[in-house]
Design a protein around this motif. Structure first.
Motif, mmCIF file in Angstrom:
data_model
loop_
_atom_site.group_PDB
_atom_site.id
_atom_site.type_symbol
_atom_site.label_atom_id
_atom_site.label_comp_id
_atom_site.label_asym_id
_atom_site.label_seq_id
_atom_site.Cartn_x
_atom_site.Cartn_y
_atom_site.Cartn_z
ATOM 1 N N LEU A 32 -2.865 -10.977 8.125
ATOM 2 C CA LEU A 32 -3.099 -11.621 6.833
ATOM 3 C C LEU A 32 -4.542 -11.374 6.408
ATOM 4 O O LEU A 32 -5.467 -11.605 7.192
ATOM 5 C CB LEU A 32 -2.825 -13.115 6.951
ATOM 6 N N VAL A 33 -4.717 -10.925 5.185
ATOM 7 C CA VAL A 33 -6.052 -10.638 4.670
ATOM 8 C C VAL A 33 -6.107 -11.052 3.206
ATOM 9 O O VAL A 33 -5.089 -11.006 2.508
ATOM 10 C CB VAL A 33 -6.395 -9.145 4.843
ATOM 11 N N GLN A 34 -7.284 -11.437 2.755
ATOM 12 C CA GLN A 34 -7.448 -11.797 1.350
ATOM 13 C C GLN A 34 -7.570 -10.542 0.493
ATOM 14 O O GLN A 34 -8.012 -9.483 0.958
ATOM 15 C CB GLN A 34 -8.691 -12.661 1.171
ATOM 16 N N ALA A 35 -7.194 -10.685 -0.760
ATOM 17 C CA ALA A 35 -7.336 -9.572 -1.697
ATOM 18 C C ALA A 35 -8.785 -9.090 -1.705
ATOM 19 O O ALA A 35 -9.716 -9.897 -1.684
ATOM 20 C CB ALA A 35 -6.910 -10.015 -3.087
ATOM 21 N N GLY A 36 -8.943 -7.769 -1.722
ATOM 22 C CA GLY A 36 -10.269 -7.172 -1.664
ATOM 23 C C GLY A 36 -10.733 -6.841 -0.261
ATOM 24 O O GLY A 36 -11.728 -6.129 -0.088
ATOM 25 N N GLY A 37 -10.021 -7.347 0.721
ATOM 26 C CA GLY A 37 -10.391 -7.112 2.110
ATOM 27 C C GLY A 37 -9.877 -5.784 2.640
ATOM 28 O O GLY A 37 -9.288 -4.981 1.904
ATOM 29 N N PRO B 170 -2.562 -7.811 -3.458
ATOM 30 C CA PRO B 170 -1.314 -8.497 -3.068
ATOM 31 C C PRO B 170 -0.105 -7.562 -3.068
ATOM 32 O O PRO B 170 0.801 -7.728 -2.250
ATOM 33 C CB PRO B 170 -1.199 -9.598 -4.125
ATOM 34 N N GLU B 171 -0.080 -6.597 -3.952
ATOM 35 C CA GLU B 171 1.054 -5.676 -4.004
ATOM 36 C C GLU B 171 1.095 -4.707 -2.831
ATOM 37 O O GLU B 171 2.056 -3.942 -2.686
ATOM 38 C CB GLU B 171 1.075 -4.902 -5.325
ATOM 39 N N ASP B 172 0.073 -4.713 -1.986
ATOM 40 C CA ASP B 172 0.099 -3.915 -0.760
ATOM 41 C C ASP B 172 0.852 -4.640 0.361
ATOM 42 O O ASP B 172 1.052 -4.064 1.436
ATOM 43 C CB ASP B 172 -1.319 -3.604 -0.289
ATOM 44 N N THR B 173 1.246 -5.866 0.114
ATOM 45 C CA THR B 173 1.991 -6.621 1.109
ATOM 46 C C THR B 173 3.308 -5.919 1.424
ATOM 47 O O THR B 173 4.096 -5.624 0.527
ATOM 48 C CB THR B 173 2.271 -8.041 0.601
ATOM 49 N N ALA B 174 3.526 -5.637 2.694
ATOM 50 C CA ALA B 174 4.713 -4.897 3.123
ATOM 51 C C ALA B 174 4.708 -4.778 4.640
ATOM 52 O O ALA B 174 3.706 -5.088 5.293
ATOM 53 C CB ALA B 174 4.735 -3.498 2.505
ATOM 54 N N GLN C 56 8.347 0.386 14.982
ATOM 55 C CA GLN C 56 9.049 -0.845 14.623
ATOM 56 C C GLN C 56 8.424 -1.555 13.433
ATOM 57 O O GLN C 56 9.022 -2.465 12.864
ATOM 58 C CB GLN C 56 9.088 -1.809 15.830
ATOM 59 N N GLY C 57 7.238 -1.142 13.055
ATOM 60 C CA GLY C 57 6.575 -1.696 11.886
ATOM 61 C C GLY C 57 5.597 -2.800 12.215
ATOM 62 O O GLY C 57 5.716 -3.483 13.238
ATOM 63 N N THR C 58 4.618 -2.978 11.340
ATOM 64 C CA THR C 58 3.665 -4.075 11.459
ATOM 65 C C THR C 58 3.480 -4.691 10.079
ATOM 66 O O THR C 58 3.363 -3.986 9.075
ATOM 67 C CB THR C 58 2.322 -3.579 12.046
ATOM 68 N N GLN C 59 3.468 -6.023 10.048
ATOM 69 C CA GLN C 59 3.418 -6.733 8.768
ATOM 70 C C GLN C 59 1.986 -6.807 8.256
ATOM 71 O O GLN C 59 1.066 -7.196 8.988
ATOM 72 C CB GLN C 59 3.976 -8.145 8.933
ATOM 73 N N VAL C 60 1.817 -6.469 7.001
ATOM 74 C CA VAL C 60 0.544 -6.652 6.304
ATOM 75 C C VAL C 60 0.792 -7.588 5.129
ATOM 76 O O VAL C 60 1.674 -7.330 4.307
ATOM 77 C CB VAL C 60 -0.019 -5.309 5.801
ATOM 78 N N THR C 61 0.031 -8.671 5.084
ATOM 79 C CA THR C 61 0.159 -9.637 4.003
ATOM 80 C C THR C 61 -1.194 -9.812 3.343
ATOM 81 O O THR C 61 -2.179 -10.138 4.017
ATOM 82 C CB THR C 61 0.670 -10.985 4.520
ATOM 83 N N VAL C 62 -1.228 -9.602 2.037
ATOM 84 C CA VAL C 62 -2.475 -9.730 1.284
ATOM 85 C C VAL C 62 -2.346 -10.928 0.349
ATOM 86 O O VAL C 62 -1.471 -10.958 -0.523
ATOM 87 C CB VAL C 62 -2.770 -8.454 0.474
ATOM 88 N N SER C 63 -3.202 -11.911 0.551
ATOM 89 C CA SER C 63 -3.149 -13.122 -0.269
ATOM 90 C C SER C 63 -4.078 -12.978 -1.478
ATOM 91 O O SER C 63 -5.123 -12.339 -1.407
ATOM 92 C CB SER C 63 -3.546 -14.338 0.555
#
Length: 121
Positions: A11-16, A88-92, A113-120
């Motif tokens: 999980l990372v904030q937008a701009g990070g 945020p649209e990079d969340t995937a 298997q994939g790794t989750q990236v979440t941009v808040s």
């Protein structure tokens, strides 16, 4: 055959920024073209970036050029994706992939298997 394991998501904030890694098993890593793909909820998997077996050629989705950088360390059997200015649209879920013949967006032989990236926001 090659086995791929991604890491570095979170999980990372937008701009990070985040750096994803993909560790490949076996001693034939250098024979594979490698790539990153992603799949957002409710969307089809899409190409992010690719790199040739020797690291000399790179490929990027047009919309991501300038923010994402793909690289590889053949001595460590590892593929990387440096992601900057995240949105945020990079969340995937981000997937690592390998192919002994096809480059860039056409890579399809082996998948992690994939790794989750979440941009808040």
């Amino acid at each position: 055959q090659v086995q791929l394991v991604e890491s570095g998501g979170g999980l990372v904030q937008a701009g990070g920024s985040l750096r994803l890694s993909c560790s490949a098993s076996g001693r034939t890593f250098t024979t594979y073209n490698m790539g990153w793909f992603r799949q957002a909820p409710g969307k089809e998997r899409e190409f992010v970036a690719g790199i040739s077996w020797d690291g000399f050629r790179t490929y990027y989705a047009d919309s991501l050029k300038g923010r994402f950088t793909i690289s590889r360390d053949n001595a460590k059997n590892t593929l990387y994706l440096q992601m900057n200015s995240l949105k945020p649209e990079d969340t995937a879920v981000y997937y690592c992939a390998a192919d002994s013949r096809r480059p860039g967006p056409d890579i399809r032989d082996y998948w992690g298997q994939g790794t989750q990236v979440t941009v808040s926001s």
